[in-house]
Design a protein around this motif. Structure first.
Motif, mmCIF file in Angstrom:
data_model
loop_
_atom_site.group_PDB
_atom_site.id
_atom_site.type_symbol
_atom_site.label_atom_id
_atom_site.label_comp_id
_atom_site.label_asym_id
_atom_site.label_seq_id
_atom_site.Cartn_x
_atom_site.Cartn_y
_atom_site.Cartn_z
ATOM 1 N N ALA A 25 5.590 3.778 14.351
ATOM 2 C CA ALA A 25 5.400 4.333 13.014
ATOM 3 C C ALA A 25 4.227 3.640 12.333
ATOM 4 O O ALA A 25 4.182 2.414 12.261
ATOM 5 C CB ALA A 25 6.663 4.160 12.176
ATOM 6 N N ASP A 26 3.304 4.440 11.839
ATOM 7 C CA ASP A 26 2.152 3.946 11.085
ATOM 8 C C ASP A 26 2.112 4.694 9.756
ATOM 9 O O ASP A 26 1.271 5.558 9.543
ATOM 10 C CB ASP A 26 0.875 4.167 11.887
ATOM 11 C CG ASP A 26 -0.367 3.671 11.150
ATOM 12 O OD1 ASP A 26 -0.229 2.989 10.117
ATOM 13 O OD2 ASP A 26 -1.483 3.992 11.617
ATOM 14 N N PRO A 27 3.065 4.370 8.853
ATOM 15 C CA PRO A 27 3.123 5.089 7.583
ATOM 16 C C PRO A 27 1.983 4.691 6.648
ATOM 17 O O PRO A 27 1.355 3.641 6.846
ATOM 18 C CB PRO A 27 4.465 4.642 7.001
ATOM 19 C CG PRO A 27 4.673 3.286 7.577
ATOM 20 C CD PRO A 27 4.073 3.325 8.958
ATOM 21 N N PRO A 28 1.729 5.506 5.635
ATOM 22 C CA PRO A 28 0.772 5.074 4.605
ATOM 23 C C PRO A 28 1.249 3.738 4.038
ATOM 24 O O PRO A 28 2.443 3.554 3.774
ATOM 25 C CB PRO A 28 0.865 6.178 3.547
ATOM 26 C CG PRO A 28 1.434 7.360 4.264
ATOM 27 C CD PRO A 28 2.313 6.821 5.348
ATOM 28 N N TYR A 29 0.334 2.800 3.879
ATOM 29 C CA TYR A 29 0.723 1.468 3.422
ATOM 30 C C TYR A 29 1.363 1.492 2.034
ATOM 31 O O TYR A 29 2.155 0.633 1.699
ATOM 32 C CB TYR A 29 -0.481 0.533 3.422
ATOM 33 C CG TYR A 29 -0.836 -0.014 4.789
ATOM 34 C CD1 TYR A 29 -0.194 0.414 5.951
ATOM 35 C CD2 TYR A 29 -1.827 -0.971 4.921
ATOM 36 C CE1 TYR A 29 -0.529 -0.101 7.194
ATOM 37 C CE2 TYR A 29 -2.167 -1.495 6.160
ATOM 38 C CZ TYR A 29 -1.514 -1.068 7.292
ATOM 39 O OH TYR A 29 -1.841 -1.586 8.518
ATOM 40 N N ALA A 30 1.050 2.487 1.224
ATOM 41 C CA ALA A 30 1.616 2.582 -0.128
ATOM 42 C C ALA A 30 2.921 3.379 -0.160
ATOM 43 O O ALA A 30 3.463 3.631 -1.231
ATOM 44 C CB ALA A 30 0.597 3.215 -1.073
ATOM 45 N N LEU A 31 3.442 3.745 0.997
ATOM 46 C CA LEU A 31 4.661 4.530 1.061
ATOM 47 C C LEU A 31 5.808 3.777 0.386
ATOM 48 O O LEU A 31 6.108 2.637 0.731
ATOM 49 C CB LEU A 31 5.022 4.827 2.519
ATOM 50 C CG LEU A 31 6.201 5.744 2.748
ATOM 51 C CD1 LEU A 31 5.855 7.174 2.308
ATOM 52 C CD2 LEU A 31 6.590 5.725 4.220
ATOM 53 N N LEU B 51 8.738 2.500 2.765
ATOM 54 C CA LEU B 51 8.289 1.974 4.050
ATOM 55 C C LEU B 51 9.293 0.960 4.610
ATOM 56 O O LEU B 51 9.625 0.981 5.788
ATOM 57 C CB LEU B 51 6.910 1.325 3.885
ATOM 58 C CG LEU B 51 6.218 0.762 5.114
ATOM 59 C CD1 LEU B 51 4.714 0.865 4.950
ATOM 60 C CD2 LEU B 51 6.603 -0.664 5.410
ATOM 61 N N ALA B 52 9.809 0.079 3.776
ATOM 62 C CA ALA B 52 10.706 -0.990 4.229
ATOM 63 C C ALA B 52 12.021 -0.462 4.787
ATOM 64 O O ALA B 52 12.714 -1.167 5.528
ATOM 65 C CB ALA B 52 10.974 -1.961 3.090
ATOM 66 N N SER B 53 12.363 0.788 4.497
ATOM 67 C CA SER B 53 13.630 1.340 4.989
ATOM 68 C C SER B 53 13.520 1.924 6.393
ATOM 69 O O SER B 53 14.536 2.267 7.004
ATOM 70 C CB SER B 53 14.139 2.418 4.024
ATOM 71 O OG SER B 53 13.300 3.567 4.075
ATOM 72 N N PRO C 296 1.365 -3.248 5.988
ATOM 73 C CA PRO C 296 0.492 -4.245 5.354
ATOM 74 C C PRO C 296 1.154 -5.620 5.385
ATOM 75 O O PRO C 296 2.361 -5.752 5.598
ATOM 76 C CB PRO C 296 0.342 -3.726 3.924
ATOM 77 C CG PRO C 296 1.541 -2.879 3.690
ATOM 78 C CD PRO C 296 1.929 -2.315 5.019
ATOM 79 N N ARG C 297 0.359 -6.645 5.151
ATOM 80 C CA ARG C 297 0.849 -8.025 5.269
ATOM 81 C C ARG C 297 1.899 -8.400 4.231
ATOM 82 O O ARG C 297 2.599 -9.380 4.400
ATOM 83 C CB ARG C 297 -0.308 -9.000 5.233
ATOM 84 C CG ARG C 297 -0.935 -9.166 3.849
ATOM 85 C CD ARG C 297 -2.114 -10.073 3.889
ATOM 86 N NE ARG C 297 -3.210 -9.260 4.400
ATOM 87 C CZ ARG C 297 -4.473 -9.460 4.142
ATOM 88 N NH1 ARG C 297 -4.841 -10.457 3.441
ATOM 89 N NH2 ARG C 297 -5.386 -8.643 4.598
ATOM 90 N N GLU C 298 2.027 -7.614 3.160
ATOM 91 C CA GLU C 298 3.010 -7.940 2.124
ATOM 92 C C GLU C 298 4.445 -7.834 2.621
ATOM 93 O O GLU C 298 5.364 -8.330 1.991
ATOM 94 C CB GLU C 298 2.869 -7.000 0.915
ATOM 95 C CG GLU C 298 1.559 -7.120 0.168
ATOM 96 C CD GLU C 298 0.428 -6.341 0.838
ATOM 97 O OE1 GLU C 298 0.641 -5.178 1.255
ATOM 98 O OE2 GLU C 298 -0.673 -6.913 0.965
ATOM 99 N N PHE C 299 4.648 -7.168 3.737
ATOM 100 C CA PHE C 299 5.997 -6.961 4.263
ATOM 101 C C PHE C 299 6.308 -7.967 5.361
ATOM 102 O O PHE C 299 5.464 -8.267 6.195
ATOM 103 C CB PHE C 299 6.145 -5.545 4.853
ATOM 104 C CG PHE C 299 6.164 -4.465 3.824
ATOM 105 C CD1 PHE C 299 7.363 -3.992 3.311
ATOM 106 C CD2 PHE C 299 4.980 -3.915 3.355
ATOM 107 C CE1 PHE C 299 7.385 -2.990 2.365
ATOM 108 C CE2 PHE C 299 4.985 -2.912 2.406
ATOM 109 C CZ PHE C 299 6.186 -2.449 1.900
ATOM 110 N N SER C 300 7.535 -8.467 5.330
ATOM 111 C CA SER C 300 8.035 -9.313 6.407
ATOM 112 C C SER C 300 9.413 -8.787 6.808
ATOM 113 O O SER C 300 10.259 -8.541 5.953
ATOM 114 C CB SER C 300 8.149 -10.767 5.966
ATOM 115 O OG SER C 300 8.788 -11.517 6.972
ATOM 116 N N PHE C 301 9.601 -8.633 8.092
ATOM 117 C CA PHE C 301 10.866 -8.108 8.604
ATOM 118 C C PHE C 301 11.578 -9.137 9.482
ATOM 119 O O PHE C 301 12.473 -8.792 10.237
ATOM 120 C CB PHE C 301 10.603 -6.820 9.396
ATOM 121 C CG PHE C 301 10.068 -5.703 8.554
ATOM 122 C CD1 PHE C 301 10.926 -4.864 7.864
ATOM 123 C CD2 PHE C 301 8.699 -5.487 8.442
ATOM 124 C CE1 PHE C 301 10.440 -3.828 7.079
ATOM 125 C CE2 PHE C 301 8.200 -4.450 7.665
ATOM 126 C CZ PHE C 301 9.067 -3.624 6.978
#
Length: 181
Positions: free
Chosen positions: A117-123, A126-128, A150-155
């Protein structure tokens, strides 16, 4: 954009300028597939490419010999471009679906070996995506889910987190059902 490896290696994708996409760079795609080469048997692999955009990742999988790829995007210009590219390259095992990814996942009734998955970064949601992929059991037992973000997310605390890789502004987080290696 060029295809990195496989039987379509060196072929170019020339999407129209007005496609509303942020394609995964050639360098990031090459790095992604260098990782996957160690874990994926392409010949026996089914792939679903979510937010497929230009279809470059889908076609890269096809070029490497996967059994089938399903490319999903909601934008008709994107799905038309992917269909045109598949026709131009003589690809028969790439299925293009024009749909909202979240709606499609909610009604999904099959499993894939790889979901990318390569969603729009502003989606907004996205985190779900990882939760939805695992709740809907979209992966085979040995399947891998890859999320570009984007780098703002950590999973890293996600129960199915496997590994994270960063290539400039491109981040890939890998998730898996089985986390033994």
């Amino acid at each position: 954009m060029r295809i990195i490896a496989g039987n379509l290696r060196g072929r170019r994708l020339n999407p129209p300028q007005n496609l509303p996409v942020r394609p995964t760079t050639d360098m990031a795609r090459e790095s992604l597939f260098n990782i996957l080469n160690n874990y994926v048997d392409y010949e026996d692999c089914s792939v679903m490419d979510l937010f497929a955009g230009t279809g470059a990742v889908s076609i890269e999988f096809v070029s490497r010999g996967v059994r089938e790829v399903t490319s999903v995007d909601i934008n008709v210009q994107c799905t038309d471009f992917i269909k045109q590219s598949a026709q131009q390259f003589g690809i028969r095992n790439l299925h293009v679906v024009r749909a909202d990814v979240f709606d499609l996942l909610k009604r999904l009734n099959r499993k894939f070996d790889v979901v990318f998955a390569d969603p729009p970064y502003a989606l907004e949601n996205l985190a779900s995506l990882p939760d939805l992929v695992f709740e809907r059991q979209a992966l085979t037992d040995d399947g891998i889910f890859i999320l570009e973000h984007p780098r703002e997310f950590s999973f890293e605390v996600h129960p199915h987190f496997w590994q994270h890789r960063n290539y400039g502004k491109v981040n890939f987080t890998f998730f898996a059902n089985k986390l033994d290696d």
